[in-house]
Each structure stands twice: as structure tokens, then as C-alpha cells.
Design a protein around this motif. Structure first.
Motif, PDB file in Angstrom:
ATOM      1  N   ARG A 156       0.816  -1.237   0.115  1.00 50.64           N
ATOM      2  CA  ARG A 156      -0.021   0.026   0.146  1.00 50.64           C
ATOM      3  C   ARG A 156       0.980   1.174  -0.056  1.00 50.64           C
ATOM      4  O   ARG A 156       0.677   2.218  -0.787  1.00 50.64           O
ATOM      5  CB  ARG A 156      -0.920  -0.142   1.192  1.00 50.64           C
ATOM      6  CG  ARG A 156      -1.923   0.980   1.326  1.00 50.64           C
ATOM      7  CD  ARG A 156      -2.525   1.077   2.536  1.00 50.64           C
ATOM      8  NE  ARG A 156      -3.572   2.256   2.619  1.00 50.64           N
ATOM      9  CZ  ARG A 156      -4.498   2.208   2.154  1.00 50.64           C
ATOM     10  NH1 ARG A 156      -4.939   1.404   0.926  1.00 50.64           N
ATOM     11  NH2 ARG A 156      -5.438   3.282   1.988  1.00 50.64           N
ATOM     12  N   TYR A 186       2.605   1.567  -3.238  1.00 47.60           N
ATOM     13  CA  TYR A 186       1.759   2.109  -4.113  1.00 47.60           C
ATOM     14  C   TYR A 186       1.464   3.512  -4.189  1.00 47.60           C
ATOM     15  O   TYR A 186       1.438   4.335  -5.309  1.00 47.60           O
ATOM     16  CB  TYR A 186       0.492   1.220  -4.316  1.00 47.60           C
ATOM     17  CG  TYR A 186      -0.460   1.867  -5.298  1.00 47.60           C
ATOM     18  CD1 TYR A 186      -0.688   1.486  -6.792  1.00 47.60           C
ATOM     19  CD2 TYR A 186      -1.601   2.766  -4.976  1.00 47.60           C
ATOM     20  CE1 TYR A 186      -1.413   2.075  -7.691  1.00 47.60           C
ATOM     21  CE2 TYR A 186      -2.595   3.224  -5.737  1.00 47.60           C
ATOM     22  CZ  TYR A 186      -2.366   2.892  -7.038  1.00 47.60           C
ATOM     23  OH  TYR A 186      -3.288   3.294  -7.882  1.00 47.60           O
ATOM     24  N   LEU A 187       0.991   4.125  -3.029  1.00 49.28           N
ATOM     25  CA  LEU A 187       0.728   5.234  -2.748  1.00 49.28           C
ATOM     26  C   LEU A 187       1.991   6.313  -3.358  1.00 49.28           C
ATOM     27  O   LEU A 187       1.702   7.523  -3.718  1.00 49.28           O
ATOM     28  CB  LEU A 187       0.077   5.390  -1.645  1.00 49.28           C
ATOM     29  CG  LEU A 187      -0.983   5.077  -1.111  1.00 49.28           C
ATOM     30  CD1 LEU A 187      -1.471   5.074   0.485  1.00 49.28           C
ATOM     31  CD2 LEU A 187      -2.031   5.607  -1.973  1.00 49.28           C
ATOM     32  N   ALA A 227       1.829   6.296  -6.946  1.00 50.04           N
ATOM     33  CA  ALA A 227       0.807   7.162  -7.321  1.00 50.04           C
ATOM     34  C   ALA A 227       1.246   8.681  -7.248  1.00 50.04           C
ATOM     35  O   ALA A 227       0.923   9.719  -8.092  1.00 50.04           O
ATOM     36  CB  ALA A 227      -0.340   6.969  -7.008  1.00 50.04           C
ATOM     37  N   ASP A 228       1.832   9.199  -5.969  1.00 48.90           N
ATOM     38  CA  ASP A 228       2.201  10.553  -5.685  1.00 48.90           C
ATOM     39  C   ASP A 228       3.258  11.068  -6.959  1.00 48.90           C
ATOM     40  O   ASP A 228       3.179  12.046  -7.476  1.00 48.90           O
ATOM     41  CB  ASP A 228       2.538  10.638  -4.301  1.00 48.90           C
ATOM     42  CG  ASP A 228       2.836  12.084  -3.904  1.00 48.90           C
ATOM     43  OD1 ASP A 228       1.993  12.934  -3.919  1.00 48.90           O
ATOM     44  OD2 ASP A 228       3.981  12.360  -3.560  1.00 48.90           O
ATOM     45  N   HIS A 240       2.069  11.554 -10.118  1.00 46.64           N
ATOM     46  CA  HIS A 240       1.488  12.735 -10.190  1.00 46.64           C
ATOM     47  C   HIS A 240       2.236  13.842 -10.319  1.00 46.64           C
ATOM     48  O   HIS A 240       2.142  14.987 -11.050  1.00 46.64           O
ATOM     49  CB  HIS A 240       0.236  12.908  -8.956  1.00 46.64           C
ATOM     50  CG  HIS A 240      -0.242  14.112  -8.995  1.00 46.64           C
ATOM     51  ND1 HIS A 240      -1.351  14.612  -9.790  1.00 46.64           N
ATOM     52  CD2 HIS A 240      -0.188  15.058  -8.232  1.00 46.64           C
ATOM     53  CE1 HIS A 240      -2.006  15.789  -9.558  1.00 46.64           C
ATOM     54  NE2 HIS A 240      -1.145  16.189  -8.501  1.00 46.64           N
ATOM     55  N   VAL A 275      -4.617  -2.066  -2.245  1.00 48.78           N
ATOM     56  CA  VAL A 275      -5.421  -1.062  -2.219  1.00 48.78           C
ATOM     57  C   VAL A 275      -6.752  -1.486  -2.993  1.00 48.78           C
ATOM     58  O   VAL A 275      -7.016  -2.569  -3.687  1.00 48.78           O
ATOM     59  CB  VAL A 275      -4.914   0.179  -3.065  1.00 48.78           C
ATOM     60  CG1 VAL A 275      -3.747   0.771  -2.313  1.00 48.78           C
ATOM     61  CG2 VAL A 275      -4.635  -0.023  -4.495  1.00 48.78           C
ATOM     62  N   GLU A 291      -9.832   3.538  -4.216  1.00 47.80           N
ATOM     63  CA  GLU A 291      -8.497   3.955  -3.797  1.00 47.80           C
ATOM     64  C   GLU A 291      -7.664   4.320  -5.010  1.00 47.80           C
ATOM     65  O   GLU A 291      -7.092   5.382  -5.104  1.00 47.80           O
ATOM     66  CB  GLU A 291      -7.919   3.112  -2.949  1.00 47.80           C
ATOM     67  CG  GLU A 291      -8.561   3.500  -1.509  1.00 47.80           C
ATOM     68  CD  GLU A 291      -7.834   2.493  -0.348  1.00 47.80           C
ATOM     69  OE1 GLU A 291      -8.051   2.730   0.804  1.00 47.80           O
ATOM     70  OE2 GLU A 291      -7.686   1.090  -0.860  1.00 47.80           O
ATOM     71  N   ALA A 297      -6.447   7.922  -6.414  1.00 43.65           N
ATOM     72  CA  ALA A 297      -5.052   8.088  -6.409  1.00 43.65           C
ATOM     73  C   ALA A 297      -4.702   8.610  -7.812  1.00 43.65           C
ATOM     74  O   ALA A 297      -3.398   9.085  -7.982  1.00 43.65           O
ATOM     75  CB  ALA A 297      -4.169   7.012  -6.202  1.00 43.65           C
ATOM     76  N   GLN A 324      -5.182   6.744 -10.784  1.00 45.21           N
ATOM     77  CA  GLN A 324      -4.734   5.576 -11.792  1.00 45.21           C
ATOM     78  C   GLN A 324      -5.875   5.828 -13.015  1.00 45.21           C
ATOM     79  O   GLN A 324      -7.118   5.898 -12.717  1.00 45.21           O
ATOM     80  CB  GLN A 324      -4.996   4.312 -11.116  1.00 45.21           C
ATOM     81  CG  GLN A 324      -4.551   3.316 -11.989  1.00 45.21           C
ATOM     82  CD  GLN A 324      -4.194   1.917 -11.194  1.00 45.21           C
ATOM     83  OE1 GLN A 324      -3.539   2.103 -10.240  1.00 45.21           O
ATOM     84  NE2 GLN A 324      -4.352   0.818 -11.840  1.00 45.21           N
TER      85      GLN A 324
END
Length: 137
Positions: free
Chosen positions: A67, A70-71, A74-75, A78, A92, A96, A100, A102
């Protein structure tokens, strides 16, 4: 010659070829051949940075990312203004992942689970079973 090099040659007119959209290596929490294995947020951010620097068009994630990793992917995607796509990690929910940023969910991973009123319980069971199968439990 890798795909990014080919794409640049095509764009310059040095090579005849199609328009390419390239993802590069998949980021995963398990060391599959050809994937970029990450086990924590700093490794996840470094993987996104390396793929971005290679010139890929989007970041592909797979099922065994933790988790936190992955976050971080994603961050960082971005922050780098690069699209995040592919599987929803077991850690996740599909909701979620969408939240995030995706942009796609390949094979609809996690979508059937997301439609269940028992999503929380079934998600934990699924994640535990995936860990057991991977030999990391």
C-alpha cells in the motif's frame, strides 16, 4: 535498441514506424523477471523517476505492491505529470486506485471486489492469500 530510442528515431524521421505509447518496465512488489521490484516508498519514487527519465509515457503497476509503495508511485507519477495505469495492487481498493489518479484498471483487477458489500473483508482475505502464494507471508 529499446523502444524509447526507436520512438525518438521515428519522431526525428530517422526511422519509419508507428506512433508509439510506451510504458517500459512494470513496477511491482515481487521481483518478476523484467519488472522493477520495490518494497518501500523511497524505492517506489526512485522507480517512477527512473522510468520518467527514460522517457516512458505512463507508469504500469502490478498486483504485489504494498500500500505504501503504491501510494508513493501514484504520488510521484502525479508530481512528474505522468499517467499511472495497469493492475490494482492487492493492497488497495479499485476506488482508492481511482482516487490516487490511476487512469486505467487492466483486467478489471479489484473491480468485482469493489462491487461487494463485503469488500473490506474479502479484500483482506484476497491480500492474505496473495501474500501466501507469493511466499512472502
Amino acid at each position: 535498441m529499446n523502444l524509447v530510442v526507436w520512438r525518438k528515431a521515428i519522431e526525428r524521421g530517422d526511422l519509419i514506424g508507428p506512433r508509439m505509447v510506451i510504458a517500459g518496465f512494470l513496477i511491482d512488489g515481487f521481483p518478476w523477471p523484467g519488472d522493477v521490484p520495490v518494497s518501500n516508498p523511497p524505492e517506489a519514487r526512485a522507480a517512477v523517476d527512473a522510468l520518467h527519465d527514460m522517457g516512458v509515457d505512463f507508469i504500469k503497476v502490478k498486483s504485489f505492491l504494498s500500500r505504501d509503495a503504491y501510494l508513493a508511485v501514484a504520488d510521484e507519477a502525479h508530481r512528474k505529470h505522468i499517467v499511472l495505469a495497469e493492475h490494482v495492487p492487492d493492497s488497495v481498493s479499485a476506488s482508492e486506485a481511482s482516487g490516487a489518479g490511476q487512469k486505467s484498471i487492466e483486467h478489471l483487477t479489484g473491480v468485482a471486489l469493489a462491487t461487494s458489500k463485503e469488500e473490506g473483508l474479502l479484500g483482506r482475505v484476497h491480500a492474505n492469500e496473495a501474500l501466501r502464494r507469493s511466499g512472502r507471508s
